[in-house]
Design a protein around this motif. Sequence first.
Motif, mmCIF file in Angstrom:
data_model
loop_
_atom_site.group_PDB
_atom_site.id
_atom_site.type_symbol
_atom_site.label_atom_id
_atom_site.label_comp_id
_atom_site.label_asym_id
_atom_site.label_seq_id
_atom_site.Cartn_x
_atom_site.Cartn_y
_atom_site.Cartn_z
ATOM 1 N N LYS A 390 0.842 -1.194 0.000
ATOM 2 C CA LYS A 390 0.000 0.000 0.000
ATOM 3 C C LYS A 390 0.878 1.246 0.000
ATOM 4 O O LYS A 390 1.911 1.287 0.678
ATOM 5 N N ASP A 391 0.451 2.250 -0.775
ATOM 6 C CA ASP A 391 1.118 3.559 -0.804
ATOM 7 C C ASP A 391 2.612 3.455 -1.072
ATOM 8 O O ASP A 391 3.438 4.149 -0.467
ATOM 9 N N GLY A 392 2.990 2.562 -2.000
ATOM 10 C CA GLY A 392 4.382 2.463 -2.396
ATOM 11 C C GLY A 392 5.260 1.653 -1.464
ATOM 12 O O GLY A 392 6.486 1.640 -1.634
ATOM 13 N N PHE A 393 4.649 0.980 -0.480
ATOM 14 C CA PHE A 393 5.429 0.169 0.443
ATOM 15 C C PHE A 393 4.801 -1.216 0.603
ATOM 16 O O PHE A 393 3.574 -1.357 0.693
ATOM 17 N N ALA A 394 5.675 -2.215 0.618
ATOM 18 C CA ALA A 394 5.255 -3.562 1.008
ATOM 19 C C ALA A 394 5.604 -3.725 2.479
ATOM 20 O O ALA A 394 6.652 -3.257 2.926
ATOM 21 N N GLU A 395 4.718 -4.372 3.223
ATOM 22 C CA GLU A 395 4.977 -4.571 4.644
ATOM 23 C C GLU A 395 4.783 -6.031 5.030
ATOM 24 O O GLU A 395 3.943 -6.731 4.483
ATOM 25 N N GLY A 396 5.612 -6.446 5.978
ATOM 26 C CA GLY A 396 5.533 -7.806 6.484
ATOM 27 C C GLY A 396 6.428 -7.925 7.701
ATOM 28 O O GLY A 396 6.815 -6.908 8.297
ATOM 29 N N TYR A 397 6.766 -9.150 8.052
ATOM 30 C CA TYR A 397 7.551 -9.373 9.262
ATOM 31 C C TYR A 397 8.752 -10.265 8.987
ATOM 32 O O TYR A 397 8.691 -11.191 8.171
ATOM 33 N N THR A 398 9.828 -9.978 9.698
ATOM 34 C CA THR A 398 11.004 -10.833 9.670
ATOM 35 C C THR A 398 10.725 -12.070 10.524
ATOM 36 O O THR A 398 9.732 -12.105 11.272
ATOM 37 N N PRO A 399 11.598 -13.080 10.479
ATOM 38 C CA PRO A 399 11.396 -14.235 11.360
ATOM 39 C C PRO A 399 11.350 -13.852 12.837
ATOM 40 O O PRO A 399 10.664 -14.508 13.634
ATOM 41 N N GLU A 400 12.059 -12.773 13.213
ATOM 42 C CA GLU A 400 12.060 -12.319 14.611
ATOM 43 C C GLU A 400 10.840 -11.482 14.948
ATOM 44 O O GLU A 400 10.737 -10.952 16.059
ATOM 45 N N TYR A 401 9.932 -11.347 14.005
ATOM 46 C CA TYR A 401 8.699 -10.575 14.145
ATOM 47 C C TYR A 401 8.972 -9.073 14.296
ATOM 48 O O TYR A 401 8.346 -8.373 15.088
ATOM 49 N N ILE A 402 9.893 -8.598 13.503
ATOM 50 C CA ILE A 402 10.101 -7.155 13.362
ATOM 51 C C ILE A 402 9.334 -6.703 12.125
ATOM 52 O O ILE A 402 9.475 -7.300 11.051
ATOM 53 N N ARG A 403 8.548 -5.662 12.275
ATOM 54 C CA ARG A 403 7.792 -5.147 11.130
ATOM 55 C C ARG A 403 8.746 -4.486 10.143
ATOM 56 O O ARG A 403 9.579 -3.660 10.533
ATOM 57 N N ALA A 404 8.634 -4.861 8.880
ATOM 58 C CA ALA A 404 9.523 -4.345 7.846
ATOM 59 C C ALA A 404 8.719 -3.581 6.800
ATOM 60 O O ALA A 404 7.666 -4.042 6.360
ATOM 61 N N LYS A 405 9.234 -2.415 6.406
ATOM 62 C CA LYS A 405 8.620 -1.601 5.352
ATOM 63 C C LYS A 405 9.588 -1.557 4.175
ATOM 64 O O LYS A 405 10.721 -1.096 4.302
ATOM 65 N N ILE A 406 9.133 -2.050 3.034
ATOM 66 C CA ILE A 406 9.983 -2.183 1.855
ATOM 67 C C ILE A 406 9.458 -1.261 0.768
ATOM 68 O O ILE A 406 8.282 -1.338 0.395
ATOM 69 N N LYS A 407 10.327 -0.400 0.248
ATOM 70 C CA LYS A 407 9.885 0.558 -0.770
ATOM 71 C C LYS A 407 9.709 -0.159 -2.111
ATOM 72 O O LYS A 407 10.658 -0.458 -2.815
ATOM 73 N N THR A 408 8.472 -0.460 -2.440
ATOM 74 C CA THR A 408 8.120 -1.103 -3.698
ATOM 75 C C THR A 408 6.610 -1.041 -3.874
ATOM 76 O O THR A 408 5.872 -0.988 -2.896
ATOM 77 N N ASP A 409 6.178 -1.059 -5.108
ATOM 78 C CA ASP A 409 4.736 -1.127 -5.382
ATOM 79 C C ASP A 409 4.407 -2.348 -6.232
ATOM 80 O O ASP A 409 3.373 -2.400 -6.888
ATOM 81 N N ASP A 410 5.295 -3.330 -6.209
ATOM 82 C CA ASP A 410 5.107 -4.559 -6.971
ATOM 83 C C ASP A 410 4.096 -5.449 -6.256
ATOM 84 O O ASP A 410 4.418 -6.137 -5.297
ATOM 85 N N ILE A 411 2.858 -5.435 -6.739
ATOM 86 C CA ILE A 411 1.786 -6.162 -6.061
ATOM 87 C C ILE A 411 1.971 -7.674 -6.137
ATOM 88 O O ILE A 411 1.363 -8.415 -5.357
ATOM 89 N N SER A 412 2.827 -8.141 -7.058
ATOM 90 C CA SER A 412 3.045 -9.586 -7.174
ATOM 91 C C SER A 412 3.809 -10.152 -5.982
ATOM 92 O O SER A 412 3.881 -11.369 -5.803
ATOM 93 N N LEU A 413 4.371 -9.279 -5.149
ATOM 94 C CA LEU A 413 5.161 -9.740 -4.014
ATOM 95 C C LEU A 413 4.298 -10.179 -2.832
ATOM 96 O O LEU A 413 4.794 -10.843 -1.921
ATOM 97 N N LYS A 414 3.016 -9.796 -2.845
ATOM 98 C CA LYS A 414 2.158 -10.149 -1.713
ATOM 99 C C LYS A 414 2.093 -11.663 -1.539
ATOM 100 O O LYS A 414 1.857 -12.412 -2.479
ATOM 101 N N GLY A 415 2.336 -12.113 -0.315
ATOM 102 C CA GLY A 415 2.304 -13.531 -0.023
ATOM 103 C C GLY A 415 3.607 -14.251 -0.292
ATOM 104 O O GLY A 415 3.710 -15.456 -0.087
#
Length: 437
Positions: A390-415
Amino acid sequence: MKVYFYTLGCRVNQYETDAARELFIKAGFEISSSAEDADVCVVNTCTVTGEADRKSRQQLRRMARLNPGTIVVAMGCMTEMAEAVIDADVVCGTKDKTQVVNKTLEYIRRREEGEEFQRGVLHHRPEVSKKDEFHEFGTVLSPEGTRAFIKVEDGCNKFCTYCIIPFARGRVASRDESAVIKEAEDLASRGFKEVIVSGIHVCSYGKDRGEDHTALVKLLKKINDIDGIERIRLGSLEPMSLTDDFIKGLSEVSKLCPHFHLSLQSGCDKVLKKMNRDYTSDEYLQRVSRLREIYPEMSLTTDIICGFPEETEEDFAVTCNFVTKAGFTKVHTFPYSEREGTVAAKMKQVPMNVRKERASRLIEISDRLENEFAAKKAGKVSEVLVETIKDGFAEGYTPEYIRAKIKTDDISLKGKTVSVMATASEGNAILCELLNS
C-alpha cells in the motif's frame, strides 16, 4: 441474513471467532462489517480479568443498543463464569462453540414459530460438557491470507492466583495430531506460508495423554515437513517447560522462527511466589540463556502484570531491572485487574492509580528495548513475508517478528518471502530495500 463478530481477549479467542465465522458462512450467512445492519451479533467474550469481564458485558449491551432488532449471541469464557443473567439471546460456553450456528438457528426457528423470549433469561444456554476434550472446528482460515493460527490445545492445569481460566476452559485437552496436520496441509494448499501453533497452555500439548513436553516438539517436526509451510511460530511458552531436551528438539525444527514469547508476569521472586508461578527469576534466566545459545539473535517477548496485590515499589523496581537484564524485545504490560473468584482478589490490593503508573513506566522501558532491537537490524539482510502492499510500500515481518517496510509497489510480491537489506529503523520497524533475487 447478516452476522457481525466482535472478539475480546486472546489469540485463541480470535482463532475461535474465525472458526465461527466460517460456520456461519457455510450456513448461508453474509458477514457484516457493522453491528447496525446485522441480523445476528456474535460477541466472543473474555473473563481473564475483572476488566475483561466488564468489557465483555459492555459489548453485549452495546450490540443490543446499536441494533435493537438484532439477535445477540454470547460465546466464550465469560459465559462460563457468569451468573444466570447475561444480556444475550443465545449463549454458548467454551465447550460448545462448535454449536454456535445450530443454537442460533434453533433460536430463530423457535422465535419464528411464535415463541416469546426475554433477553437475558437463558432458555437457550446449551448443556455444557464438563468432560475435558478438544472440540474440533476443522480447518480455520485467517482473513490475513499469509499466516494463520493453528490451535492444538485447550485448557490449563495451572492455578495461578490471579487467573480464572482453568475454571472457564477446564483442564488441558490436546487436539488429535492427525487433525493438526490436516489443518496445516489445508492451509498450505490455500497459500498460507506461516502458521502460529497456539493454545491456552501450548506447552502442555499431550499432557492429558500422558506425554511430556517433547510431544509438542514432535508435532512441530511433522508440521515442518509439510510442503508450502515456510515458517512456524509458537504461542506463549512456560519457562519450566523449556528443558534441555525441549530446546534441543526446537533446534531441529528448521522452519521455526527465532521469536519466543516466554511468560513471566513478574521479575521479582517474592511476587512470583504469591502468583503461584512455578519458577524463580534465576530459573527463568537460565532458560533464556539456553535458548540464546541456539538462537543468538532471537526475539524474546513476555507478559508482565504491574501492581499485583502486595507488590511494593521495591518489588516493582526489581522487575524493571530484570526486564533490562533479560533483554526482552517487547513486554506486553498490564495493570493488575482483580478477577472475582481468584485467590489474588482476596489479597491486599495496590491502588489502581499506582498500578497504572507502574504500567506506564514499564511500557516506556519496553518501547526503548523494542526500538533498540529494531535498530540492530540496520545494515543486515533479512527475510520478510510480505502481507500488504500500500502507498508504495510492502509490509511484512522478519522471522524475529520485526515489522519491515519495503519501498516497492510490486503487487506480485504479496504472499511471497523476499530478501531485503535493512537500511534504517523507524521506531520498532525497519526500513528496507529489496535485494535482487
